[in-house]
Write an enzyme that holds these catalytic residues in place. Structure first.
Site, PDB file in Angstrom:
ATOM      1  N   ASP A  87       0.863  -1.168   0.000  1.00 61.25           N
ATOM      2  CA  ASP A  87       0.000   0.000   0.000  1.00 61.25           C
ATOM      3  C   ASP A  87       0.905   1.225   0.000  1.00 61.25           C
ATOM      4  OD1 ASP A  87      -2.302   1.633   0.464  1.00 61.25           O
ATOM      5  OD2 ASP A  87      -1.634   1.797   2.536  1.00 61.25           O
ATOM      6  N   ASP A 113      -1.905  -0.739   5.707  1.00 64.26           N
ATOM      7  CA  ASP A 113      -2.211  -0.193   7.025  1.00 64.26           C
ATOM      8  C   ASP A 113      -3.672   0.160   7.197  1.00 64.26           C
ATOM      9  OD1 ASP A 113      -2.271   1.973   5.299  1.00 64.26           O
ATOM     10  OD2 ASP A 113      -1.729   3.370   6.887  1.00 64.26           O
ATOM     11  N   ASP A 144      -7.116  -1.818   2.965  1.00 65.30           N
ATOM     12  CA  ASP A 144      -6.223  -2.932   2.669  1.00 65.30           C
ATOM     13  C   ASP A 144      -6.679  -4.219   3.340  1.00 65.30           C
ATOM     14  OD1 ASP A 144      -4.380  -1.189   1.377  1.00 65.30           O
ATOM     15  OD2 ASP A 144      -3.727  -0.530   3.354  1.00 65.30           O
TER      16      ASP A 144
END
Lengths: 48, 826
Positions: B516, B711, B715
Site C-alpha cells: 500500500d 495499514d 487494505d
C-alpha cells in the site's frame, strides 16, 4: 524401601498439588506485571 | 527572487525522560525539554522532580498535574454506555461479596510507572476496591462496589489519569482460552512431576542393572514407575493421541502420528514387561518425552497467544458509542443502538460512527485509512461521509443512512472475514517430514524384527520396540515449536507481532509483494515538500496559519516550526474549502488553493503560474501564497516516501520478491512514487478500490505466494486474502485484525527485517530437524544392532532434545531491543 518410596512420592504429589492449584487460580496468567509491582512503595502501612 | 528548496522530513527520536523507553512518534513534543513515553511517566516524573521521590502527598498533586496535562483529545466522553445493564451483563462478573468486576483495555500503557498510577485507582475513587493492571496486555481488572460508584465514573477517572479505557470485546472467548491455557500448564506440570519421579526410580533400576539388585526391589520399582507413568501417558499423552487420531481420520500428516507411535510402543511394551517381570521398561524415556513435548507446545501457544491478544486488543479501540442528538440534546448510546434516520453529533477528533449525510457544520475529514487518499477532504452540509473516517476540524451533525454491517467499512469487514476463513492452512515443514518419517520407522522396525527373528527370536520383538521408542521424535517434535516460539518471542521484542509460526515459514518463499502507498511507503499525512518563491513570506504564513486547524495549516506549521514567526497582531478569515485571508500587522496575507488565491490577488510573480502545473504533475497538492495582493510563493504539499523505502525495497527485491504498489490514491501520484522507488510501471496501480485490491491479490494467488503490506481499512480485505498479510505501524484496527503480522515500529526497513528474520528462523528449524534426524539415525543403528537398552535410550533422548533447545534459544533470528537498538527500561 517399600515405605520410603511411597513417602517420597507423597511429597512430590503434594508439590504437584500446589502447582496445579496455583495454575488453576491464575497465578501464571501474567508473568510480567508482578515483577514490576514489587517496586512500588506502599502509601499506607500494610495490614488495613 | 525564486527559490526552490526541499523541506526534508523531520523525524526526531527521543527517549522517555522517566523510563528511558523510546517515545512513540505521536507523543513527541517539538521543543519540549523532556519527552515522555506515556502519561504515567510524565506524572511520575513531575512528582519526583518536586519531591525528589514519589510520596504520600503525591496523589493530590498528581491529580492537579494530570488535569493540566490531559492530552488534547475529544474530551468529556461520559462513558454512559458502560452503565447500561445489558452491557454489564455481558462484560461484568458479580462476585459473592456483591462487587462487580470487569476488564478494560487501556490506551497508552507503557511501562512500570503506569502500573503504579493505575493501581492507585482505589485511593482516588471511593467505591473502587481493586485495580490490577496486566502490563503485557494493557488490561486492567477493576473490582468496584456498584452501590457506591458507577463504572462510567471509573472510566472517566481512568481517562483523567491519561489512559483512555475501552471495554473488552469477546470476554467470553477470552475466558475460555484462559481456561485452556491453565489446563495446558497443568498438563505440563503433571507430566514434569511424573517424569522427574520416574527418572529418579529409573536411576535406581540402572544402578541395579550394573551392580545387581534384589528381584523383588526391581519388580517394585517397575510397578511404581508403571503406576506413576499411567496418568502422564493418559492425560498428558492424550493430547498427541487425539491429534494423531484426527490426522489419521482426515488422512493428513501430523507430527502427532510418529509421536503417538513411539509413546504407545514404549508404554505398552513396558507395561507388558512389568506384568511378565522380564524384559526392558522405558517408562523414564516415555514420561520425559511427554513432558518435553508438552512444554514445547505450551511455550509456542503462549507466544502465539500474546501476539494474537495484542492485535485483538487494538481492535477494541474502535468507538463503541455514538452521540445521538434528540431535541438538541446529545446523548451517548451504544453503536448498536443507531438506526438509519437518526441524527448524530461527531466532534472534532472523533471517528464517524456510521455512513451518513452531513446536515450541519463544515469540517475536513481524513479518509486515508478508508481510501488511501493522504490529504484530508473538505466537507460541508450535503456531503456524504463514511463510518471509520476521522473528523479532523470541527463539529458535524450527521443524518445516519447506514449502520453497522451495512456501512462501507462493515461490508469490507464481511469480505475480510470471508477470506480469513477460506484461507487454507499450509502443511508445515515438520509435518511434511513426519509422513516419510513414519513410513521409514515402520519399515526399519519391520526389518529389525525380520533380521532378529533369524538371529535370536526371543529378543526380536524387544529390539523392534526399542527402535520404535528411540526414534520417537522427541527432538523432531520440539524442533519446530521451539524454534518458532523462540523466534516469535524475539520478534515481539523487536517490534513484530507474529500471529503464527506458519507465517514465518510462508515468508521464506518469495513471490509477489503488493505494498500500500499511503501510510505504508509514505507517512500517510500531508507535509510541506516544496516551497518555491520568496522566503521572506514564510514568517507571515506561519503567523497566519497558526490560527487554523486545517491539516495543511498544521503541515505548514510543522515545516516552519524552526523558523521565525511574525509577532504582529493577526486577524484571519477562513473560507471553507478555499483558504485563509489574514492581516498580519500591516500586511495582508492570502494562503490557499490556486483558484482561491488567484481570484483575490492582483499580480503573480513570473514563473509561479507554471510552477503550479509542475507541482500538480509531481503529484503534489499546490498552495499559493499572496502577500499584499501579490502572489509571491507556491508551496507543494504531498505525502513524501519514507526515507528508508528505497534501500529497504531493494533489499526485499534482492531476496527474490517481485514488488508492486496497490493504492487508492491518484494513479499519477502512485506512478511518481513507483518510479522514484524503481518499481516496474506495470506493477504500480493507483486509484484501486478496496475491492479492487482484493481482486488483484486474489488473482495473483494463482501464480504463487502473495504478500500484502498495508495499514488501512481499505487494505484489510487484501491482507486477509493474501498468503501473508502484514499490517504496518499506525494501521487501522481492521488491518490489524486481518493481518498475520503486525509491525509495531515505523519504517519500510521493518519489512526487510521481517523477511530476514523469517529466513533465519527457518534456517534454525531446518538445523533442528537435521540434528534430531541425526540422533534418530544413531538410535536406529543402535537398535538394529541390538545394542540399545533403556539406559542408552534415556541418555540419547534428552541429549537430542537439549541440542534442539539450545539451538533454538541461542539463535539470533530477530534483532531485539537487547541487541542494542533501543534503550531498555531502567
Amino acid at each position: 524401601m517399600f515405605i520410603l518410596l511411597p513417602v517420597a512420592l507423597l511429597f512430590s504429589a503434594a508439590a504437584l498439588g500446589v502447582f496445579l492449584w496455583a495454575s488453576a487460580s491464575g497465578q501464571f496468567d501474567d508473568l510480567e506485571t508482578p515483577s514490576v509491582r514489587i517496586l512500588h512503595e506502599d502509601d499506607e502501612p500494610p495490614g488495613r | 527572487m525564486l527559490l526552490a528548496e526541499e523541506v526534508g522530513a523531520r523525524v526526531t527520536a527521543a527517549a522517555c525522560a522517566q523510563c528511558g523507553l523510546p517515545v512513540p512518534a505521536g507523543l513527541l513534543e517539538a521543543g519540549a525539554p523532556r519527552q515522555f513515553c506515556c502519561a504515567g511517566c510524565r506524572a511520575v516524573h513531575a512528582l519526583m522532580d518536586e519531591h525528589g521521590r514519589a510520596h504520600e502527598h503525591g496523589l493530590d498533586r498528581q491529580r492537579a498535574a494530570r488535569s493540566s496535562w490531559a492530552p488534547a483529545r475529544p474530551g468529556d466522553r461520559r462513558y454512559a454506555e458502560l452503565d447500561d445493564p445489558g452491557f454489564q451483563a455481558r462484560t461484568c462478573r458479580r462476585g459473592p461479596d456483591g462487587l462487580l468486576a470487569t476488564e478494560l483495555y487501556l490506551e497508552g500503557v507503557h511501562c512500570s510507572a503506569c502500573v503504579w498510577l493505575v493501581e492507585k485507582l482505589p485511593g482516588l475513587l471511593p467505591g473502587v476496591v481493586e485495580a490490577r493492571l496486566d502490563l503485557s496486555r494493557s488490561q486492567v481488572l477493576v473490582r468496584w462496589d456498584p452501590g457506591v460508584v458507577r463504572l462510567s465514573a471509573v472510566a472517566r477517572q481512568l481517562r483523567a489519569l491519561g489512559y483512555a479505557p475501552h471495554p473488552r470485546r469477546g470476554m467470553r472467548a477470552e475466558e475460555v482460552r484462559r481456561r485452556e491455557d491453565r489446563v495446558a500448564l497443568a498438563r505440563v506440570g503433571l507430566a514434569g512431576a511424573v517424569a522427574g519421579n520416574v527418572m529418579a526410580i529409573a536411576f535406581a533400576l540402572y544402578g541395579g542393572m550394573l551392580n545387581g539388585m534384589e528381584p523383588e526391589f526391581a519388580a517394585f520399582f517397575r510397578w511404581a514407575s508403571l503406576l506413576l507413568a499411567l496418568p502422564s501417558v493418559i492425560w498428558g499423552g492424550g493430547v498427541f493421541f487425539r491429534g494423531a487420531w484426527t490426522a489419521l481420520r482426515l488422512r493428513a500428516l501430523s507430527m502427532d502420528l510418529p509421536i503417538s507411535l513411539g509413546l504407545l510402543a514404549g508404554f505398552l511394551h513396558g507395561a507388558v514387561n512389568t506384568v511378565r517381570g522380564t524384559g526392558e521398561v522405558y517408562f523414564d524415556s516415555v514420561t520425559a518425552l511427554i513432558f518435553l513435548l508438552l512444554f514445547g507446545r505450551y511455550l509456542l501457544r503462549r507466544q502465539q497467544r500474546a501476539a494474537g491478544d495484542a492485535a485483538e486488543l487494538a481492535a477494541s479501540l474502535y468507538p463503541s458509542s455514538a452521540r445521538l442528538l434528540e431535541d438538541g440534546q446529545a446523548r451517548e448510546v451504544p453503536l448498536e443502538a443507531l438506526v438509519p434516520g437518526a441524527l448524530v453529533e461527531v466532534r472534532a477528533g472523533e471517528l464517524v460512527p456510521a455512513d451518513g449525510v452531513i446536515v450541519a457544520g463544515q469540517s475536513t475529514v481524513d479518509a486515508s485509512l478508508l481510501s488511501g487518499e493522504p490529504v484530508p477532504v473538505a466537507v460541508a452540509a450535503g456531503d456524504r461521509v463514511h463510518a471509520g473516517t476521522l473528523n479532523v476540524a470541527s463539529r458535524l451533525e450527521l443524518r445516519v443512512e447506514r449502520t453497522g454491517e451495512d456501512t462501507r467499512v462493515g461490508r469490507l469487514m464481511t469480505l475480510v472475514e470471508a477470506h480469513a476463513r477460506r484461507r487454507a492452512p499450509i502443511v508445515q515443514l515438520a509435518d511434511r517430514i513426519s509422513g516419510r518419517f513414519v513410513a521409514a520407522v515402520l519399515v526399519l522396525a519391520a526389518a529389525t524384527l525380520l533380521l532378529w527373528v533369524r538371529v535370536d527370536p526371543a529378543r526380536a520383538l524387544d529390539h523392534a520396540v526399542a527402535l520404535l521408542i528411540v526414534t520417537c521424535p522427541c527432538a523432531l517434535g520440539l524442533a519446530t515449536p521451539l524454534a518458532m516460539s523462540a523466534a516469535i518471542g524475539r520478534a515481539a521484542r523487536g517490534g513484530f507481532l507474529v500471529k503464527g509460526g506458519d507465517v514465518l515459514e510462508k515468508l521464506t518463499r518469495p513471490g509477489r509483494m503488493w505494498l500500500d502507498k499511503t501510510g505504508t511507503l509514505t507517512e500517510g499525512r500531508a507535509r510541506l515538500v516544496r516551497w518555491c518563491g520568496d522566503v521572506s513570506a514564510r514568517p507571515l504564513v506561519a503567523a497566519a496559519e497558526a490560527h487554523s486547524s486545517h491539516p495543511l495549516a498544521l503541515a505548514f506549521l510543522e515545516a516552519l516550526s524552526g523558523e521565525p514567526r511574525s509577532r504582529d497582531m493577526v486577524e484571519i478569515i477562513e473560507t471553507h474549502g478555499g483558504g485563509i485571508e489574514a492581516r498580519v500587522g500591516e500586511r495582508s496575507v492570502i494562503v490557499g488553493s490556486p483558484a482561491f488565491v488567484e481570484s483575490r490577488a492582483k499580480e503573480v510573480v513570473s514563473g509561479l503560474a507554471t510552477e503550479v502545473d509542475v507541482l500538480v504533475g509531481a503529484g503534489l497538492t499546490p498552495v499559493l501564497v499572496a502577500v499584499d495582493g501579490r502572489v509571491v510563493a507556491a508551496a507543494g504539499f504531498g505525502d513524501p516516501v519514507r526515507g528508508d523505502a528505497g534501500a529497504a525495497l531493494a533489499r526485499v527485491r534482492g531476496l527474490g520478491w517481485r514488488l508492486g504498489i496497490l493504492s487508492g490514491d491518484h494513479a499519477r501520484v502512485v506512478a511518481a512514487v513507483g518510479a522514484g522507488l524503481g518499481l516496474e510501471p506495470a506493477m504500480c496501480r493507483g486509484g484501486v478500490s478496496p475491492e479492487g485490491k482484493l481482486d488483484v491479490v486474489a488473482a495473483a494467488l494463482a501464480q504463487g505466494p502473495v504478500v500484502m503490506v498495508g495499514d488501512g481499512v481499505n487494505d484489510a480485505a487484501a491482507l486477509a486474502a493474501a498468503t501473508v498479510g502484514i499490517a504496518v505501524h499506525g494501521g487501522a484496527e481492521a488491518a490489524l485484525a486481518a493481518a498475520d503480522v503486525f509491525v509495531m515500529r515505523p519504517g519500510v526497513t521493518r519489512i526487510a527485517e521481517l523477511l530476514d528474520g523469517s529466513r533465519r528462523t527457518m534456517r534454525v528449524v531446518r538445523r533442528n530437524l537435521a540434528f534430531s534426524l541425526g540422533y534418530n539415525v544413531i538410535g536406529v543403528g543402535l537398535a538394529m544392532s541390538g545394542a540399545l537398552n533403556p539406559l542408552v535410550a534415556a541418555i540419547l533422548m534428552p541429549l537430542s532434545s537439549l541440542t534442539v533447545i539450545i539451538s533454538s534459544y541461542r539463535a539470533r533470528t530477530f534483532r531485539t531491543a537487547k541487541d542494542g537498538e533501543a534503550p531498555t527500561c531502567r
